[in-house]
Design a protein around this motif. Structure first.
Motif, PDB file in Angstrom:
ATOM      1  N   ARG A 348       0.829  -1.213   0.000  1.00 44.74           N
ATOM      2  CA  ARG A 348       0.000   0.000   0.000  1.00 44.74           C
ATOM      3  C   ARG A 348       0.860   1.257   0.000  1.00 44.74           C
ATOM      4  O   ARG A 348       0.521   2.247  -0.656  1.00 44.74           O
ATOM      5  CB  ARG A 348      -0.925  -0.038   1.218  1.00 44.74           C
ATOM      6  CG  ARG A 348      -2.007   1.010   1.192  1.00 44.74           C
ATOM      7  CD  ARG A 348      -3.140   0.653   2.106  1.00 44.74           C
ATOM      8  NE  ARG A 348      -3.862  -0.508   1.614  1.00 44.74           N
ATOM      9  CZ  ARG A 348      -5.079  -0.838   2.021  1.00 44.74           C
ATOM     10  NH1 ARG A 348      -5.703  -0.097   2.907  1.00 44.74           N
ATOM     11  NH2 ARG A 348      -5.683  -1.899   1.547  1.00 44.74           N
ATOM     12  N   SER A 380      -2.804   1.983   7.975  1.00 46.41           N
ATOM     13  CA  SER A 380      -4.158   1.854   7.439  1.00 46.41           C
ATOM     14  C   SER A 380      -4.921   0.641   7.969  1.00 46.41           C
ATOM     15  O   SER A 380      -6.152   0.604   7.895  1.00 46.41           O
ATOM     16  CB  SER A 380      -4.108   1.790   5.910  1.00 46.41           C
ATOM     17  OG  SER A 380      -3.311   0.693   5.468  1.00 46.41           O
ATOM     18  N   GLU A 381      -4.203  -0.345   8.525  1.00 48.50           N
ATOM     19  CA  GLU A 381      -4.905  -1.556   8.962  1.00 48.50           C
ATOM     20  C   GLU A 381      -4.680  -1.882  10.439  1.00 48.50           C
ATOM     21  O   GLU A 381      -5.042  -2.971  10.889  1.00 48.50           O
ATOM     22  CB  GLU A 381      -4.454  -2.748   8.105  1.00 48.50           C
ATOM     23  CG  GLU A 381      -4.858  -2.611   6.651  1.00 48.50           C
ATOM     24  CD  GLU A 381      -4.686  -3.910   5.891  1.00 48.50           C
ATOM     25  OE1 GLU A 381      -4.064  -4.840   6.436  1.00 48.50           O
ATOM     26  OE2 GLU A 381      -5.196  -3.992   4.774  1.00 48.50           O
ATOM     27  N   THR A 422     -10.596   6.536   4.269  1.00 49.20           N
ATOM     28  CA  THR A 422     -10.220   5.688   3.132  1.00 49.20           C
ATOM     29  C   THR A 422     -11.302   4.654   2.866  1.00 49.20           C
ATOM     30  O   THR A 422     -11.606   4.331   1.713  1.00 49.20           O
ATOM     31  CB  THR A 422      -8.877   4.981   3.395  1.00 49.20           C
ATOM     32  OG1 THR A 422      -7.847   5.963   3.476  1.00 49.20           O
ATOM     33  CG2 THR A 422      -8.539   4.009   2.270  1.00 49.20           C
ATOM     34  N   THR A 423     -11.925   4.155   3.915  1.00 52.33           N
ATOM     35  CA  THR A 423     -12.946   3.104   3.764  1.00 52.33           C
ATOM     36  C   THR A 423     -14.340   3.545   4.205  1.00 52.33           C
ATOM     37  O   THR A 423     -15.310   2.848   3.931  1.00 52.33           O
ATOM     38  CB  THR A 423     -12.543   1.866   4.583  1.00 52.33           C
ATOM     39  OG1 THR A 423     -12.320   2.245   5.944  1.00 52.33           O
ATOM     40  CG2 THR A 423     -11.267   1.247   4.022  1.00 52.33           C
ATOM     41  N   ARG A 454      -7.811   6.602  -1.156  1.00 57.88           N
ATOM     42  CA  ARG A 454      -8.975   5.919  -1.727  1.00 57.88           C
ATOM     43  C   ARG A 454      -8.591   5.241  -3.045  1.00 57.88           C
ATOM     44  O   ARG A 454      -8.984   4.108  -3.324  1.00 57.88           O
ATOM     45  CB  ARG A 454     -10.086   6.932  -1.995  1.00 57.88           C
ATOM     46  CG  ARG A 454     -10.915   7.332  -0.802  1.00 57.88           C
ATOM     47  CD  ARG A 454     -12.146   6.416  -0.675  1.00 57.88           C
ATOM     48  NE  ARG A 454     -12.966   6.845   0.442  1.00 57.88           N
ATOM     49  CZ  ARG A 454     -14.101   7.528   0.315  1.00 57.88           C
ATOM     50  NH1 ARG A 454     -14.524   7.885  -0.888  1.00 57.88           N
ATOM     51  NH2 ARG A 454     -14.796   7.841   1.376  1.00 57.88           N
ATOM     52  N   GLU A 457      -6.553   2.248  -2.347  1.00 56.05           N
ATOM     53  CA  GLU A 457      -7.427   1.157  -1.915  1.00 56.05           C
ATOM     54  C   GLU A 457      -8.031   0.445  -3.120  1.00 56.05           C
ATOM     55  O   GLU A 457      -8.148  -0.790  -3.151  1.00 56.05           O
ATOM     56  CB  GLU A 457      -8.537   1.711  -1.011  1.00 56.05           C
ATOM     57  CG  GLU A 457      -9.604   0.722  -0.599  1.00 56.05           C
ATOM     58  CD  GLU A 457      -9.150  -0.227   0.493  1.00 56.05           C
ATOM     59  OE1 GLU A 457      -9.914  -1.165   0.792  1.00 56.05           O
ATOM     60  OE2 GLU A 457      -8.043  -0.050   1.034  1.00 56.05           O
ATOM     61  N   ASP A 460      -5.706  -2.046  -4.508  1.00 56.50           N
ATOM     62  CA  ASP A 460      -5.182  -3.030  -3.553  1.00 56.50           C
ATOM     63  C   ASP A 460      -6.314  -3.698  -2.773  1.00 56.50           C
ATOM     64  O   ASP A 460      -6.191  -3.983  -1.593  1.00 56.50           O
ATOM     65  CB  ASP A 460      -4.216  -2.327  -2.587  1.00 56.50           C
ATOM     66  CG  ASP A 460      -3.422  -3.296  -1.735  1.00 56.50           C
ATOM     67  OD1 ASP A 460      -3.037  -4.355  -2.242  1.00 56.50           O
ATOM     68  OD2 ASP A 460      -3.200  -2.992  -0.545  1.00 56.50           O
ATOM     69  N   LEU A 461      -7.429  -3.969  -3.454  1.00 55.01           N
ATOM     70  CA  LEU A 461      -8.601  -4.496  -2.768  1.00 55.01           C
ATOM     71  C   LEU A 461      -8.376  -5.895  -2.198  1.00 55.01           C
ATOM     72  O   LEU A 461      -8.846  -6.221  -1.106  1.00 55.01           O
ATOM     73  CB  LEU A 461      -9.792  -4.527  -3.739  1.00 55.01           C
ATOM     74  CG  LEU A 461     -10.372  -3.153  -4.132  1.00 55.01           C
ATOM     75  CD1 LEU A 461     -11.359  -3.313  -5.265  1.00 55.01           C
ATOM     76  CD2 LEU A 461     -11.051  -2.506  -2.929  1.00 55.01           C
ATOM     77  N   HIS A 463      -5.358  -7.279  -1.571  1.00 53.81           N
ATOM     78  CA  HIS A 463      -4.096  -7.361  -0.808  1.00 53.81           C
ATOM     79  C   HIS A 463      -3.235  -8.542  -1.263  1.00 53.81           C
ATOM     80  O   HIS A 463      -2.572  -9.183  -0.454  1.00 53.81           O
ATOM     81  CB  HIS A 463      -4.373  -7.493   0.700  1.00 53.81           C
ATOM     82  CG  HIS A 463      -5.288  -6.442   1.233  1.00 53.81           C
ATOM     83  ND1 HIS A 463      -4.948  -5.115   1.300  1.00 53.81           N
ATOM     84  CD2 HIS A 463      -6.563  -6.533   1.710  1.00 53.81           C
ATOM     85  CE1 HIS A 463      -5.956  -4.431   1.812  1.00 53.81           C
ATOM     86  NE2 HIS A 463      -6.953  -5.256   2.055  1.00 53.81           N
ATOM     87  N   CYS A 499     -13.827   3.835  -6.247  1.00 47.99           N
ATOM     88  CA  CYS A 499     -12.675   4.291  -5.461  1.00 47.99           C
ATOM     89  C   CYS A 499     -12.023   5.538  -6.059  1.00 47.99           C
ATOM     90  O   CYS A 499     -11.295   6.249  -5.354  1.00 47.99           O
ATOM     91  CB  CYS A 499     -11.643   3.164  -5.367  1.00 47.99           C
ATOM     92  SG  CYS A 499     -12.230   1.712  -4.476  1.00 47.99           S
TER      93      CYS A 499
END
Length: 520
Positions: A348, A380-381, A422-423, A454, A457, A460-461, A463, A499
């Motif tokens: 990412r 981000s995660e 972002t989500t 965004r 993302e 990279d949906l 991953h 996105c």
């Protein structure tokens, strides 16, 4: 030879200090004057929430004297920073306006993370063997009036940085509310600090041995710099020698200590408390060597000014150090703490920075914005540790609650908001309306970085590393995103428009995704 004269003013919790510097590419940063005035602003601020009128009058009087000194040196620029005593004052805005009106001096208030980062810079940028020391396990300890910052280095990387209370002035004032005999003081101080220190060791040190301590403070550092203890070299001492010095203090009266060390009597209580706190840190961390380079916040301010104005050559002040990498290392440490999967965030990062670099020139985004975007990509995660269903909101809460050395509160809010939106549905102007720390400019920066994230993302949906070979080029108001990959990108193509919508709205550039089959 061209040079600049710069004045750094530190409005601290128990002292007002100003240093004058000459700064040039050839000679680096040279201190030419140092003026100090003892004024315990923290005594009021920490316990009443306000600085009383008499101390405000004294502060303004000294600042007016500082102004006269700056004029005599014909300084080209100055910075005045307030730390915890100013920061914790309930009438902060009124106080700053009154000082500006009465003295002409504009005081900017540092967050704790900004203040500690400048202290850290003052060491890392001035001392040639800093890099060699942090290659071994090292604790950087910054003892202030309100709190203590402990940062850990291992193999040249900043592992973590944590703030604990109390600092020396806050501790001294808290002790005035405790009825004790002099022989009990050491045990009471131990009880006040050891719980936090032991928790720090359990959470961040574990079985690892800390070999070195780098110290920034106003009292112990002075003793080591003046060689009142048997040193290895100036400012460096074996910890057993320092512990012997601390034990010797409790056998002497305040006046005797002041005379033998050349300090004012009113400073001895703070020296003793600082020494006791350091004693427990040495014992808990198991350090063998203590190093106090004798630097201050003012030195960090001078380095910051020289850095921002490109007044230093790469080797003007010793071995260069990558401070941005330290900030990123802190973010990666947060990820490890919350069990984020590193290869997913690395992917990412790459995508986000590739997109950013393709648009930065045409949309006024700075190098600092690039750093904040990279932070958002790394973090981000982290919220997955709390909730797999509400990653954005959970990540926002973690980032907002975690002090990241080197970032201001506003920058931390920007990073947290970028991760959140972002989500989640983007909040147009809600951040401004609900009284957050984001002003108009910060909100716009956050919006632009969110648009980039965004788009990231969208690429990279799954991953699964489908976009590890990505090119981004602007052509006629379109951002051409070419992915060289043999992977099945049906999901990415199907979700891409959703996105890309925010990016198109904010930048007026339409992202287009293309896949190029790889020969590898």
């Amino acid at each position: 030879m061209a040079y600049k004269t710069f004045a750094a003013i530190d409005v601290g919790s128990y002292e007002l200090a100003m240093k004058i510097y000459e700064i040039s590419n050839k000679n680096g940063i040279k201190e030419i004057d140092h003026i100090r005035h003892r004024i315990e602003l923290g005594t009021d601020s920490y316990f009443t929430g306000k600085i009383n009128n008499d101390r405000v009058d004294e502060l303004c009087r000294i600042l007016n004297e500082f102004t006269g000194i700056m004029k005599s040196y014909k300084v080209d620029a100055y910075k005045a920073y307030g730390t915890s005593a100013i920061r914790e004052s309930k009438n902060l805005l009124i106080l700053l306006d009154q000082i500006k009106t009465r003295t002409g001096v504009k005081i900017e208030v540092l967050s704790n993370s900004e203040q500690r980062f400048l202290d850290y810079k003052s060491v890392a940028s001035r001392v040639k063997d800093f890099q060699n020391i942090i290659e071994k396990s090292t604790a950087f300890i910054d003892i202030g009036g309100g709190s203590v910052q402990i940062s850990l280095f291992d193999e040249d990387s900043l592992v973590t940085s944590q703030n604990i209370r109390p600092g020396v002035l806050r501790m001294r004032e808290e002790l005035t509310r405790v009825s004790y005999r002099s022989y009990q003081l050491e045990d009471i101080v131990e009880e006040m600090v050891c719980d936090s220190l032991e928790s720090f060791r359990e959470m961040f040190v574990g079985d690892k041995k800390i070999q070195n301590i780098i110290l920034v403070d106003d009292y112990v550092s002075l003793i080591l710099q003046r060689n009142y203890i048997e040193t290895i070299k100036k400012g460096q001492v074996r910890t057993e020698k320092f512990l012997e010095f601390v034990d010797s203090l409790k056998k002497k009266k305040t006046r005797e200590i002041a005379m033998s060390l050349g300090l004012a009597q009113e400073n001895i209580s703070l020296l003793y408390l600082s020494s006791l706190m350091l004693k427990y840190m040495i014992k808990i961390l198991g350090a063998e060597m203590l190093w106090a380079p004798g630097v201050s916040l003012c030195d960090g301010m001078a380095y910051e000014y020289a850095e921002q104005n490109k007044l230093l050559s790469s080797d003007a002040d010793g071995m260069p150090h990558n401070f941005e990498q330290d900030i990123l290392d802190c973010a990666r440490d947060i990820n490890r703490r919350y069990h984020s999967i590193e290869h997913r965030t690395r992917e990412r990062e790459m995508i986000a920075l590739t997109i950013f670099d393709s648009i930065k020139k045409s949309h006024g985004l700075s190098r600092r914005d690039r750093l904040l975007l990279q932070m958002a990509a790394i973090l981000s995660e982290c919220g997955r540790y709390i909730s797999l269903a509400n990653v954005g909101e959970s990540s926002y809460n973690i980032i907002s609650a975690t002090e990241i050395i080197g970032l201001s509160h506003v920058e931390r809010e920007i990073v947290a908001s970028v991760v959140k939106y972002t989500t989640e549905p983007f909040a147009y102007f809600v951040e401004l309306e609900r009284g957050s720390s984001l002003d108009r400019d910060a909100y716009l920066r956050m919006s632009k970085l969110t648009a980039v994230m965004r788009l990231t993302e969208g690429l990279d949906l799954s991953h699964r590393g489908k976009c590890d070979r990505l090119k981004a080029v602007i052509e006629n108001d379109e951002l051409m995103l070419t992915v060289e990959s043999n992977a099945d990108m049906t999901l990415e193509f199907g979700q891409f428009e959703k996105c890309a919508t925010l990016f198109n709205e904010i930048f007026n550039i339409k992202p287009i995704i293309r896949q190029k089959k790889s020969n590898i």
